[in-house]
Design an enzyme around this catalytic site. Structure first.
Site, PDB file in Angstrom:
ATOM      1  N   ALA A  10      28.715  -0.635   4.556  1.00 54.39           N
ATOM      2  CA  ALA A  10      28.577   0.263   3.660  1.00 54.39           C
ATOM      3  C   ALA A  10      29.679   0.994   3.107  1.00 54.39           C
ATOM      4  O   ALA A  10      29.639   1.635   2.068  1.00 54.39           O
ATOM      5  CB  ALA A  10      27.391   1.128   4.120  1.00 54.39           C
ATOM      6  N   ARG A  15      41.078   2.112  -0.754  1.00 56.58           N
ATOM      7  CA  ARG A  15      42.278   1.832  -0.542  1.00 56.58           C
ATOM      8  C   ARG A  15      42.383   0.280  -0.945  1.00 56.58           C
ATOM      9  O   ARG A  15      43.734  -0.204  -1.324  1.00 56.58           O
ATOM     10  CB  ARG A  15      42.836   2.003   0.756  1.00 56.58           C
ATOM     11  CG  ARG A  15      43.105   3.687   0.955  1.00 56.58           C
ATOM     12  CD  ARG A  15      44.171   3.752   1.954  1.00 56.58           C
ATOM     13  NE  ARG A  15      43.459   3.555   3.274  1.00 56.58           N
ATOM     14  CZ  ARG A  15      44.261   3.072   4.309  1.00 56.58           C
ATOM     15  NH1 ARG A  15      45.625   2.912   4.319  1.00 56.58           N
ATOM     16  NH2 ARG A  15      43.760   2.795   5.413  1.00 56.58           N
ATOM     17  N   SER A 385      41.643 -51.132 -15.938  1.00 55.05           N
ATOM     18  CA  SER A 385      42.209 -49.890 -16.314  1.00 55.05           C
ATOM     19  C   SER A 385      41.689 -49.317 -17.630  1.00 55.05           C
ATOM     20  O   SER A 385      41.199 -50.197 -18.350  1.00 55.05           O
ATOM     21  CB  SER A 385      43.653 -50.131 -16.288  1.00 55.05           C
ATOM     22  OG  SER A 385      44.179 -50.251 -15.200  1.00 55.05           O
TER      23      SER A 385
HETATM   24  C1  UD1 Z   1      35.817   4.308  12.977  1.00 52.45           C
HETATM   25  C2  UD1 Z   1      35.412   4.806  14.536  1.00 52.45           C
HETATM   26  C3  UD1 Z   1      36.857   5.052  15.147  1.00 52.45           C
HETATM   27  C4  UD1 Z   1      37.412   3.752  15.302  1.00 52.45           C
HETATM   28  C5  UD1 Z   1      37.623   3.054  13.982  1.00 52.45           C
HETATM   29  C6  UD1 Z   1      38.141   1.689  14.311  1.00 52.45           C
HETATM   30  C7  UD1 Z   1      33.679   6.285  14.203  1.00 52.45           C
HETATM   31  C8  UD1 Z   1      33.190   7.594  13.876  1.00 52.45           C
HETATM   32  N1  UD1 Z   1      34.872   6.011  14.256  1.00 52.45           N
HETATM   33  O1  UD1 Z   1      36.579   5.048  12.478  1.00 52.45           O
HETATM   34  O2  UD1 Z   1      36.486   5.680  16.523  1.00 52.45           O
HETATM   35  O3  UD1 Z   1      38.583   3.675  15.994  1.00 52.45           O
HETATM   36  O4  UD1 Z   1      36.345   3.174  13.085  1.00 52.45           O
HETATM   37  O5  UD1 Z   1      38.575   0.955  12.943  1.00 52.45           O
HETATM   38  O6  UD1 Z   1      32.790   5.315  14.410  1.00 52.45           O
HETATM   39  N2  UD1 Z   1      30.417   2.616   7.594  1.00 52.45           N
HETATM   40  C9  UD1 Z   1      29.029   2.279   7.221  1.00 52.45           C
HETATM   41  N3  UD1 Z   1      28.621   3.638   6.841  1.00 52.45           N
HETATM   42  C10 UD1 Z   1      29.146   4.757   6.873  1.00 52.45           C
HETATM   43  C11 UD1 Z   1      30.392   4.837   7.423  1.00 52.45           C
HETATM   44  C12 UD1 Z   1      31.043   3.561   8.109  1.00 52.45           C
HETATM   45  O7  UD1 Z   1      28.661   1.329   6.810  1.00 52.45           O
HETATM   46  O8  UD1 Z   1      28.495   5.709   6.544  1.00 52.45           O
HETATM   47  C13 UD1 Z   1      31.157   1.137   7.868  1.00 52.45           C
HETATM   48  C14 UD1 Z   1      32.309   0.894   7.141  1.00 52.45           C
HETATM   49  O9  UD1 Z   1      32.118   0.067   6.170  1.00 52.45           O
HETATM   50  C15 UD1 Z   1      33.392   0.292   8.331  1.00 52.45           C
HETATM   51  C16 UD1 Z   1      32.833   0.738   9.542  1.00 52.45           C
HETATM   52  O10 UD1 Z   1      31.580   1.344   9.528  1.00 52.45           O
HETATM   53  O11 UD1 Z   1      33.092  -1.295   8.214  1.00 52.45           O
HETATM   54  C17 UD1 Z   1      33.746   1.793   9.891  1.00 52.45           C
HETATM   55  O12 UD1 Z   1      34.111   2.852   9.137  1.00 52.45           O
HETATM   56  P1  UD1 Z   1      35.383   3.489   8.747  1.00 52.45           P
HETATM   57  O13 UD1 Z   1      35.056   4.608   7.607  1.00 52.45           O
HETATM   58  O14 UD1 Z   1      36.296   2.900   8.485  1.00 52.45           O
HETATM   59  O15 UD1 Z   1      35.555   4.370  10.362  1.00 52.45           O
HETATM   60  P2  UD1 Z   1      36.868   4.957  10.650  1.00 52.45           P
HETATM   61  O16 UD1 Z   1      36.982   6.258  10.495  1.00 52.45           O
HETATM   62  O17 UD1 Z   1      37.869   4.092  10.490  1.00 52.45           O
END
Ligand code: UD1
Ligand code: CA
Length: 449
Positions: A10, A15, A385
């Site tokens: 989601a 970036r 051909s």
């Molecule tokens: C998350 C982890 C962190 C981990 C890191 C690894 C949590 C709170 N943190 O952080 O511990 O080291 O991933 O990459 O879980 N997503 C949704 N809905 C949301 C938020 C996120 O579907 O509301 C999905 C994103 O699309 C993505 C994944 O969850 O695929 C991770 O979300 P992201 O925001 O990248 O998490 P990080 O802050 O990087």
């Protein structure tokens, strides 16, 4: 072991600087989310749930194509990974077993790693990795394999930030327990989000066990920028090349051969330099793909030879020992055993019988500007051909078309078809013409002096 999969997809991916949702950016000619789904599918899950949000409609459509059985749920607001998992819970109603949570933007998790996680006997298991640069990853507070809690970078103390064992994001948990834990999450933290990672501490608080299983950092590689996408593509390609060679494929210059996620190549296939495989290519053993070929959506049978400089497009079905030469394009066409198409040819929407020879410069004129039509050629035919085959048209078995013919009517078996103007010779006329032209040239040169 009964397994269900939740794929989180989601997030926005700001970036990437793109109109396309992040998980639909491609490596190996397949969306990132297809890679995550493929790894998860190898565990034969009973249910697959994909959580969409940003670009939900587009992502949903793509997922339905990749995995028609996946359930797609919507997370209207991105309130955190825990909130995302919560949106998936209704789709798991009645499921008893272990739930695996994956990210749609981490394409390199190996099926073996997921299996290890699924088989762990702890109530909750987290996939961790030793980070070369822990950066802003969540930190795993653990004693050996026993996990105490996960602390997000933003919320971590100086000491906790020194921990190098990081959270990949992949979690396995019993379904009923996961539902209880996720429904109990609160968002009182530095981000104001519902962290999935908080379920560890919550599980421990009610006497459940939590464990870390580790994998190589490369497997957990997530994609956030175009530069990371390009790096991921390079990593994917080098893995595919290594795997192909292990499976008995010879590549003269592996670094110039590009694979798709679903490319299948049999043993003793030889691939020349600069070959690109788009989606859905299967090649049986002992075929040869010479330099500079582009293939997608095609099947090549045993012993066939392709190229150099050939293009095979979706629906090209090549039987055993077919030969395709240079500057030949084949689309939606079935070529029988031993068919030869040596040079400069377009075969589209065609059926070609066994051992038929297609001469240089042959074109199936398959499109009338509105509709596509089929060309059917029998076995052992000889297409001269520069034959234009104006479809729909049939050339019978053993028939021959004269070079330069425009074939607009069906040709009976074993007949010769002549579809060109009759040749007329004018004795001495060339000499007369040239004499006249040379005289004119001499006259002009004299005038210029
Ligand atoms: C998350 C982890 C962190 C981990 C890191 C690894 C949590 C709170 N943190 O952080 O511990 O080291 O991933 O990459 O879980 N997503 C949704 N809905 C949301 C938020 C996120 O579907 O509301 C999905 C994103 O699309 C993505 C994944 O969850 O695929 C991770 O979300 P992201 O925001 O990248 O998490 P990080 O802050 O990087
Ligand atoms: Ca991330």
């Amino acid at each position: 072991m009964t397994i269900a999969l939740i794929v989180l997809a989601a997030g926005q991916g700001t970036r990437m600087n793109s109109d396309l949702p992040k998980v639909l950016h491609q490596i190996g000619a397949a969306p990132l989310v297809a890679h995550a789904l493929a790894a998860g599918r190898s565990l034969e899950p009973e249910r697959v749930v994909v959580v969409t949000g940003h670009g939900a409609e587009q992502v949903g459509k793509a997922v339905a194509k990749i995995d028609p059985e996946a359930q797609i749920v919507l997370q209207e607001e991105q309130l955190g990974t825990g909130h995302a998992v919560q949106q998936a819970l209704p789709a798991l109603e009645g499921f008893a077993g272990r739930v695996l949570v994956l990210y749609g933007d981490t394409p390199f998790i190996r099926p073996e790693t997921l299996e290890g996680l699924a088989e762990s006997t702890a109530d909750v298991t987290v996939l961790g990795f030793e980070a070369a640069d822990p950066g802003r990853y969540g930190r795993l507070v653990a004693k050996g394999a026993a996990l105490e809690r996960i602390v997000e970078f933003k919320d971590a103390t100086e000491d906790e930030r020194k921990i190098t064992l990081c959270n990949s994001g992949v979690i396995a948990c019993d379904a009923a327990l996961l539902a209880d834990l996720v429904n109990g999450l609160r968002n009182e933290n530095a981000s104001g989000e519902y962290y999935l990672t908080d379920i560890i501490e919550a599980a421990r608080a009610i006497g459940k066990s939590a464990e870390v299983v580790t994998c190589d950092e490369a497997e957990t590689l997530g994609i956030n920028t175009r530069a990371e996408l390009a790096q991921a593509e390079a990593l994917f390609q080098s893995r595919m090349r290594a795997e192909a060679m292990e499976n008995g494929v010879t590549m003269i210059d592996p670094s110039t051969v590009y694979f798709a996620l679903d490319t299948y190549i049999g043993r003793d296939v030889v691939i020349g330099p600069n070959v690109v495989f788009g989606p859905a290519v299967t090649i049986e053993s002992s075929a040869r793909i010479e330099a500079f070929c582009h293939l997608e959506g095609c099947h090549i049978s045993r012993g066939a030879t392709i190229g150099p400089f050939a293009r095979l497009r979706p629906g090209a079905e090549l039987s055993e020992d077919v030969h395709i030469g240079n500057f030949v394009e084949v689309k939606n066409a079935i070529l029988g055993e031993g068919v030869k198409v040596g040079h400069l040819t377009y075969l589209g929407d065609a059926d070609i019988g066994e051992h038929t020879n297609i001469g240089a410069g042959t074109v199936t004129c398959n499109y009338d500007g509105v509709f596509k039509h089929r060309t059917t050629i029998g076995a052992n035919a000889f297409i001269g051909s520069d034959t234009m085959l104006v479809a729909p048209v049939t050339v019978g078995a053993g028939a021959l078309t004269a070079s330069g013919s425009v074939i607009t009517e069906d040709v009976p078996p074993e007949a010769v078809a002549l579809g060109r103007a009759k040749q007329v010779n004018k004795p001495g006329l060339a000499k007369k013409l040239f004499d006249k032209l040379r005289a004119e040239k001499a006259r002009r040169m004299k005038k210029d002096q």
